[in-house]
Design a protein around this motif. Structure first.
Motif, PDB file in Angstrom:
ATOM      1  N   ASN A 109      15.283 -23.342  -4.982  1.00 20.96           N
ATOM      2  CA  ASN A 109      14.569 -22.185  -4.445  1.00 20.96           C
ATOM      3  C   ASN A 109      15.321 -20.897  -4.717  1.00 20.96           C
ATOM      4  O   ASN A 109      16.198 -20.496  -3.960  1.00 20.96           O
ATOM      5  CB  ASN A 109      14.397 -22.332  -2.915  1.00 20.96           C
ATOM      6  N   ARG A 110      14.944 -20.236  -5.818  1.00 18.62           N
ATOM      7  CA  ARG A 110      15.451 -18.907  -6.106  1.00 18.62           C
ATOM      8  C   ARG A 110      14.571 -18.241  -7.149  1.00 18.62           C
ATOM      9  O   ARG A 110      13.809 -18.901  -7.821  1.00 18.62           O
ATOM     10  CB  ARG A 110      16.899 -18.927  -6.625  1.00 18.62           C
ATOM     11  N   VAL A 111      14.672 -16.936  -7.264  1.00 18.93           N
ATOM     12  CA  VAL A 111      13.897 -16.183  -8.241  1.00 18.93           C
ATOM     13  C   VAL A 111      14.747 -16.039  -9.481  1.00 18.93           C
ATOM     14  O   VAL A 111      15.967 -16.088  -9.420  1.00 18.93           O
ATOM     15  CB  VAL A 111      13.543 -14.792  -7.669  1.00 18.93           C
TER      16      VAL A 111
ATOM     17  N   THR B 108       0.329 -19.110  -3.717  1.00 18.06           N
ATOM     18  CA  THR B 108       1.094 -18.305  -2.756  1.00 18.06           C
ATOM     19  C   THR B 108       2.365 -17.720  -3.370  1.00 18.06           C
ATOM     20  O   THR B 108       3.160 -17.099  -2.669  1.00 18.06           O
ATOM     21  CB  THR B 108       1.488 -19.170  -1.548  1.00 18.06           C
ATOM     22  N   ARG B 109       2.545 -17.911  -4.671  1.00 13.33           N
ATOM     23  CA  ARG B 109       3.765 -17.420  -5.305  1.00 13.33           C
ATOM     24  C   ARG B 109       3.877 -15.892  -5.180  1.00 13.33           C
ATOM     25  O   ARG B 109       2.883 -15.171  -5.191  1.00 13.33           O
ATOM     26  CB  ARG B 109       3.795 -17.824  -6.782  1.00 13.33           C
ATOM     27  N   LEU B 110       5.101 -15.426  -5.087  1.00 17.93           N
ATOM     28  CA  LEU B 110       5.369 -13.993  -5.008  1.00 17.93           C
ATOM     29  C   LEU B 110       5.479 -13.439  -6.420  1.00 17.93           C
ATOM     30  O   LEU B 110       6.356 -13.834  -7.190  1.00 17.93           O
ATOM     31  CB  LEU B 110       6.681 -13.756  -4.250  1.00 17.93           C
ATOM     32  N   THR B 111       4.574 -12.550  -6.789  1.00 14.66           N
ATOM     33  CA  THR B 111       4.541 -12.047  -8.167  1.00 14.66           C
ATOM     34  C   THR B 111       4.907 -10.560  -8.287  1.00 14.66           C
ATOM     35  O   THR B 111       5.066 -10.060  -9.391  1.00 14.66           O
ATOM     36  CB  THR B 111       3.149 -12.255  -8.778  1.00 14.66           C
ATOM     37  N   LYS B 112       5.018  -9.879  -7.153  1.00 18.14           N
ATOM     38  CA  LYS B 112       5.473  -8.480  -7.147  1.00 18.14           C
ATOM     39  C   LYS B 112       6.493  -8.340  -6.027  1.00 18.14           C
ATOM     40  O   LYS B 112       6.160  -8.503  -4.862  1.00 18.14           O
ATOM     41  CB  LYS B 112       4.298  -7.512  -6.937  1.00 18.14           C
ATOM     42  N   TYR B 113       7.728  -8.044  -6.422  1.00 14.38           N
ATOM     43  CA  TYR B 113       8.781  -7.979  -5.411  1.00 14.38           C
ATOM     44  C   TYR B 113       9.860  -6.974  -5.802  1.00 14.38           C
ATOM     45  O   TYR B 113      10.028  -6.606  -6.971  1.00 14.38           O
ATOM     46  CB  TYR B 113       9.393  -9.364  -5.203  1.00 14.38           C
ATOM     47  N   VAL B 114      10.597  -6.550  -4.788  1.00 13.00           N
ATOM     48  CA  VAL B 114      11.692  -5.604  -4.997  1.00 13.00           C
ATOM     49  C   VAL B 114      12.894  -6.361  -5.547  1.00 13.00           C
ATOM     50  O   VAL B 114      13.244  -7.445  -5.059  1.00 13.00           O
ATOM     51  CB  VAL B 114      12.078  -4.904  -3.680  1.00 13.00           C
TER      52      VAL B 114
ATOM     53  N   ILE C 106      24.348  -6.818 -15.390  1.00 13.75           N
ATOM     54  CA  ILE C 106      25.265  -7.933 -15.134  1.00 13.75           C
ATOM     55  C   ILE C 106      24.825  -8.804 -13.953  1.00 13.75           C
ATOM     56  O   ILE C 106      25.284  -9.934 -13.809  1.00 13.75           O
ATOM     57  CB  ILE C 106      26.706  -7.438 -14.893  1.00 13.75           C
ATOM     58  N   ARG C 107      23.926  -8.271 -13.111  1.00 15.25           N
ATOM     59  CA  ARG C 107      23.509  -9.062 -11.958  1.00 15.25           C
ATOM     60  C   ARG C 107      22.148  -8.601 -11.456  1.00 15.25           C
ATOM     61  O   ARG C 107      21.856  -7.406 -11.447  1.00 15.25           O
ATOM     62  CB  ARG C 107      24.538  -8.936 -10.836  1.00 15.25           C
ATOM     63  N   ASP C 108      21.318  -9.556 -11.029  1.00 14.04           N
ATOM     64  CA  ASP C 108      20.016  -9.266 -10.432  1.00 14.04           C
ATOM     65  C   ASP C 108      19.974  -9.860  -9.035  1.00 14.04           C
ATOM     66  O   ASP C 108      20.415 -10.997  -8.831  1.00 14.04           O
ATOM     67  CB  ASP C 108      18.873  -9.866 -11.268  1.00 14.04           C
ATOM     68  N   GLU C 109      19.410  -9.125  -8.104  1.00  9.53           N
ATOM     69  CA  GLU C 109      19.312  -9.601  -6.731  1.00  9.53           C
ATOM     70  C   GLU C 109      17.901  -9.373  -6.196  1.00  9.53           C
ATOM     71  O   GLU C 109      17.607  -8.336  -5.612  1.00  9.53           O
ATOM     72  CB  GLU C 109      20.321  -8.871  -5.845  1.00  9.53           C
ATOM     73  N   PRO C 110      17.003 -10.340  -6.394  1.00  8.58           N
ATOM     74  CA  PRO C 110      15.662 -10.244  -5.814  1.00  8.58           C
ATOM     75  C   PRO C 110      15.767 -10.141  -4.304  1.00  8.58           C
ATOM     76  O   PRO C 110      16.539 -10.861  -3.672  1.00  8.58           O
ATOM     77  CB  PRO C 110      14.988 -11.543  -6.251  1.00  8.58           C
ATOM     78  N   GLN C 111      14.990  -9.254  -3.704  1.00  8.27           N
ATOM     79  CA  GLN C 111      15.097  -8.982  -2.281  1.00  8.27           C
ATOM     80  C   GLN C 111      14.147  -9.810  -1.426  1.00  8.27           C
ATOM     81  O   GLN C 111      14.177  -9.721  -0.203  1.00  8.27           O
ATOM     82  CB  GLN C 111      14.859  -7.491  -2.028  1.00  8.27           C
ATOM     83  N   GLY C 112      13.257 -10.576  -2.051  1.00  5.32           N
ATOM     84  CA  GLY C 112      12.308 -11.358  -1.284  1.00  5.32           C
ATOM     85  C   GLY C 112      11.325 -10.493  -0.516  1.00  5.32           C
ATOM     86  O   GLY C 112      10.768 -10.910   0.498  1.00  5.32           O
ATOM     87  N   GLN C 113      11.096  -9.297  -1.016  1.00  5.94           N
ATOM     88  CA  GLN C 113      10.248  -8.322  -0.347  1.00  5.94           C
ATOM     89  C   GLN C 113       9.115  -7.873  -1.263  1.00  5.94           C
ATOM     90  O   GLN C 113       9.350  -7.469  -2.397  1.00  5.94           O
ATOM     91  CB  GLN C 113      11.091  -7.104   0.071  1.00  5.94           C
ATOM     92  N   LYS C 114       7.877  -7.958  -0.803  1.00  2.12           N
ATOM     93  CA  LYS C 114       6.739  -7.525  -1.598  1.00  2.12           C
ATOM     94  C   LYS C 114       6.786  -6.021  -1.847  1.00  2.12           C
ATOM     95  O   LYS C 114       7.352  -5.274  -1.058  1.00  2.12           O
ATOM     96  CB  LYS C 114       5.435  -7.877  -0.894  1.00  2.12           C
ATOM     97  N   CYS C 115       6.199  -5.606  -2.952  1.00  2.00           N
ATOM     98  CA  CYS C 115       6.125  -4.176  -3.235  1.00  2.00           C
ATOM     99  C   CYS C 115       4.770  -3.856  -3.884  1.00  2.00           C
ATOM    100  O   CYS C 115       3.990  -4.749  -4.166  1.00  2.00           O
ATOM    101  CB  CYS C 115       7.254  -3.740  -4.156  1.00  2.00           C
TER     102      CYS C 115
END
Length: 203
Positions: A16-18, A173-179, A194-203
């Motif tokens: 479970n990760r983006v 239910t997949r999240l397709t637009k996120y911060v 060098i690094r990506d950090e998906p926030q689990g937040q819709k935008c």
């Protein structure tokens, strides 16, 4: 993060990760101001008067911080274009991601793409990066860096079975637009994500 987000962002990670989420540096053009003559337009002998010349405003020098931020954002946009090519090419030959990514971002993306292609899947379509904004920057340090926040839209990224050429069913239910917040650094070769950090937040 959900398995559905992983399917479109990494498309292969079985946890479970983006997806770990890097444009050549855009040069800032200086705006040259021009003067205007008060003479008649139909007089070929008319020249710019000294007073008119004095009114010309010299272009302002570029701000190094703003230039660096613009370059970082430009690289970030090209990073995602390179990600599109990487995941769409099942042969693994169309991989120029190293021109825009390094460190964990590069390592994870290449591993995910290799794993996905090994399972006979590719991803086609386009990723949209909305409103990329530099939220912080330290340009004066030994290795200049910046953080970029954006709204990542992967709704048009489609997982395809290479054998059947048909779309792979994904959870609705997949999240397709996120911060997503990404860290970029300026290396001798140029800016790199060098690094990506998906926030689990819709935008």
């Amino acid at each position: 993060m959900t398995q559905s987000v992983r399917s479109e962002h990494s498309a292969v990670r079985e946890r479970n990760r983006v997806w770990p989420a890097t444009l050549l540096a855009a040069a800032c053009a200086l705006a040259a101001a021009t003067g205007c003559s008060s003479g008649k337009a139909d007089d070929p002998k008319e020249t710019l008067s000294p007073s008119a010349s004095a009114k010309q405003t010299p272009s302002k020098p570029s701000d190094p911080n703003e230039t660096a931020k613009n370059e970082a954002v430009a690289t970030y946009k090209q990073y995602w274009q390179a990600m599109e090519r990487l995941y769409a090419d099942g042969s693994g030959k169309d991989n120029d991601l190293k021109e825009y990514a390094a460190g964990a971002a590069l390592k994870n993306a290449e591993a995910d793409a290799k794993n996905m292609h090994g399972k006979g899947r590719v991803i086609t379509g386009q990723v949209t990066v909305d409103s990329p904004t530099v939220t912080s920057a330290d340009i004066d340090r030994k290795v200049p860096n910046a953080k970029i926040s954006s709204c990542l839209d992967i709704s048009h990224w489609q997982v395809i079975d290479s054998a059947t050429k048909k779309p792979v069913a994904l959870p609705p239910t997949r999240l397709t637009k996120y911060v997503i917040v990404s860290t970029v650094e300026r290396w001798p070769e140029g800016w790199r994500v060098i690094r990506d950090e998906p926030q689990g937040q819709k935008c």
